[in-house]
Design a protein around this motif. Sequence first.
Motif, PDB file in Angstrom:
ATOM      1  N   ILE A 158       0.840  -1.205   0.000  1.00  0.00           N
ATOM      2  CA  ILE A 158       0.000   0.000   0.000  1.00  0.00           C
ATOM      3  C   ILE A 158       0.872   1.252   0.000  1.00  0.00           C
ATOM      4  O   ILE A 158       0.608   2.220  -0.725  1.00  0.00           O
ATOM      5  N   PHE A 159       1.939   1.231   0.790  1.00  0.00           N
ATOM      6  CA  PHE A 159       2.827   2.391   0.907  1.00  0.00           C
ATOM      7  C   PHE A 159       3.440   2.744  -0.447  1.00  0.00           C
ATOM      8  O   PHE A 159       3.437   3.909  -0.870  1.00  0.00           O
ATOM      9  N   ASN A 161       2.326   2.041  -3.404  1.00  0.00           N
ATOM     10  CA  ASN A 161       1.287   2.521  -4.305  1.00  0.00           C
ATOM     11  C   ASN A 161       0.869   3.948  -3.963  1.00  0.00           C
ATOM     12  O   ASN A 161       0.620   4.764  -4.852  1.00  0.00           O
ATOM     13  N   VAL A 162       0.806   4.252  -2.674  1.00  0.00           N
ATOM     14  CA  VAL A 162       0.456   5.612  -2.243  1.00  0.00           C
ATOM     15  C   VAL A 162       1.510   6.609  -2.727  1.00  0.00           C
ATOM     16  O   VAL A 162       1.184   7.713  -3.179  1.00  0.00           O
ATOM     17  N   ASP A 172       0.041  -1.678  -7.910  1.00  0.00           N
ATOM     18  CA  ASP A 172      -0.602  -2.560  -6.925  1.00  0.00           C
ATOM     19  C   ASP A 172      -0.967  -3.881  -7.597  1.00  0.00           C
ATOM     20  O   ASP A 172      -2.051  -4.051  -8.151  1.00  0.00           O
ATOM     21  N   GLY A 239       1.536  12.050  -2.920  1.00  0.00           N
ATOM     22  CA  GLY A 239       0.398  11.947  -2.015  1.00  0.00           C
ATOM     23  C   GLY A 239       0.207  13.212  -1.195  1.00  0.00           C
ATOM     24  O   GLY A 239       1.056  14.104  -1.175  1.00  0.00           O
ATOM     25  N   HIS A 244      -3.396   6.037   6.036  1.00  0.00           N
ATOM     26  CA  HIS A 244      -4.113   4.979   5.331  1.00  0.00           C
ATOM     27  C   HIS A 244      -4.218   3.792   6.292  1.00  0.00           C
ATOM     28  O   HIS A 244      -3.213   3.146   6.596  1.00  0.00           O
ATOM     29  N   LYS A 260       7.996   9.387   2.766  1.00  0.00           N
ATOM     30  CA  LYS A 260       7.639  10.231   1.629  1.00  0.00           C
ATOM     31  C   LYS A 260       8.622  10.038   0.494  1.00  0.00           C
ATOM     32  O   LYS A 260       9.715   9.494   0.681  1.00  0.00           O
ATOM     33  N   GLU A 417       3.328  10.066   4.242  1.00  0.00           N
ATOM     34  CA  GLU A 417       2.233   9.109   4.093  1.00  0.00           C
ATOM     35  C   GLU A 417       2.393   8.069   5.201  1.00  0.00           C
ATOM     36  O   GLU A 417       3.488   7.545   5.424  1.00  0.00           O
ATOM     37  N   VAL A 419       0.930   4.462   6.716  1.00  0.00           N
ATOM     38  CA  VAL A 419       0.115   3.265   6.482  1.00  0.00           C
ATOM     39  C   VAL A 419       0.128   2.414   7.734  1.00  0.00           C
ATOM     40  O   VAL A 419       1.190   2.113   8.290  1.00  0.00           O
TER      41      VAL A 419
END
Length: 424
Positions: A158-159, A161-162, A172, A239, A244, A260, A417, A419
């Motif tokens: 997820i990280f 992809n973010v 993803d 982002g 998330h 980041k 970001e 997660v």
Amino acid sequence: MIDRTLAPEFGQVENIELLKAKPLILGNGLKIFSIEGGEQDLVRIEFIFENVNYDSSKSLQAYATNSMLNDGTSELTSSEIADKVDYYGAFLQTDYTNDQSGVTLYSLNKHLSSTLPIVKAIITDSIFPQIELETLIRNQKQKLSVNLEKNDFLSRKIFNNVLFGNSLYGYDTRAEDYDRLTQDQLKKYFNLAYHAGNCTVIISGKVTDTALKLIDELFGSEWNGSADAAPNSFDFTHGAGVEHYIEKGDALQSAIRLGKVAINRSHADFPGMQVLNTILGGYFGSRLMANIREDKGYTYGIGSALVSMKNAGYFFIASEVGADVCGSALDEIYKEINILKQDAVSAEELSLVRNYMLGSMLGSLENAMSHADKFKNIYFSGLGYDYYQNYISTVRTINSEDLLGLANKYFNTDAFETVIVGKK
């Protein structure tokens, strides 16, 4: 006679000498770099190909093509390839990263005339048997299904992809992406990517004239590829710096990953940021380990890293903590970052980190193959050997004011970001 009751004198690493790669270009344009060293009659030969023609609708084609190179040619089955390599005491592996794909051979010099033709066969004549492709698809879907149950794997997925969206660095991957792989797709990609114009050969170890001549004979002509290949390039939207959260009600531990998009190795601040990262979470004696593992007991391990890729870089902090202390762990992480932005690093701590970093680099240069690894870091980043001179100089001379400046420049936590997979 040595007095064993006295500790040896301490001395800081002053300079690190690297074995320099010697360039050679063959008649068909194939680039070769040799790094010679060592007494054992062993060489490592790496054939490294730039990944090309990235297409998010065919996101796995470069990975699958590389993974299946050992699975058969027009004349050899996968088992015959393995048996031949084993017979000569050699080792053959494929390697895939987001930026490059490779084939690596470890072999005794005396057997190169028998082992190198096997490499030539797989990088010029792979056929990607349908039955092997079906096995790859089945196995990788099963592996993905198992990994998606792991909080740490899911948080990393997820990280990325973010940070990077559906670009090369952040796609993803889903089970249906494997189902879209076809034999024809892999053959087309193979013809686009696996040819002399897109290849760099790095040979290290006890490099002989005979070995270089053999490479020239096998790969220096009649190995051409498609002119339609395009270098991978992509755009992604940064982002917004938000949290998330993926809740797992029965989780005993929560996976945390925050950070980041940042600089990569080609940026002038990268060596200094490596020092700052080491202080924060880059070794066992780091501040994050001392606080969150040793003092608070929230986790078995926590770390941070500054990752350099060809087209981007990123900074992250990652850990798995008890689900009941997830919020507290995050508070302590931000606390340690803010301390680095507000308070000067002590001379004692900075000296310790300097010695650790220089000692680690010196210790990593144990043979010609590790020198070749250092060369790859700079070569594929478009840098020269002066990068390492600058790195050593920065580690030795950076001061607490420099680190304060870097922390405030790059550790903008509002842009991080975050997660969390588990409970908080």
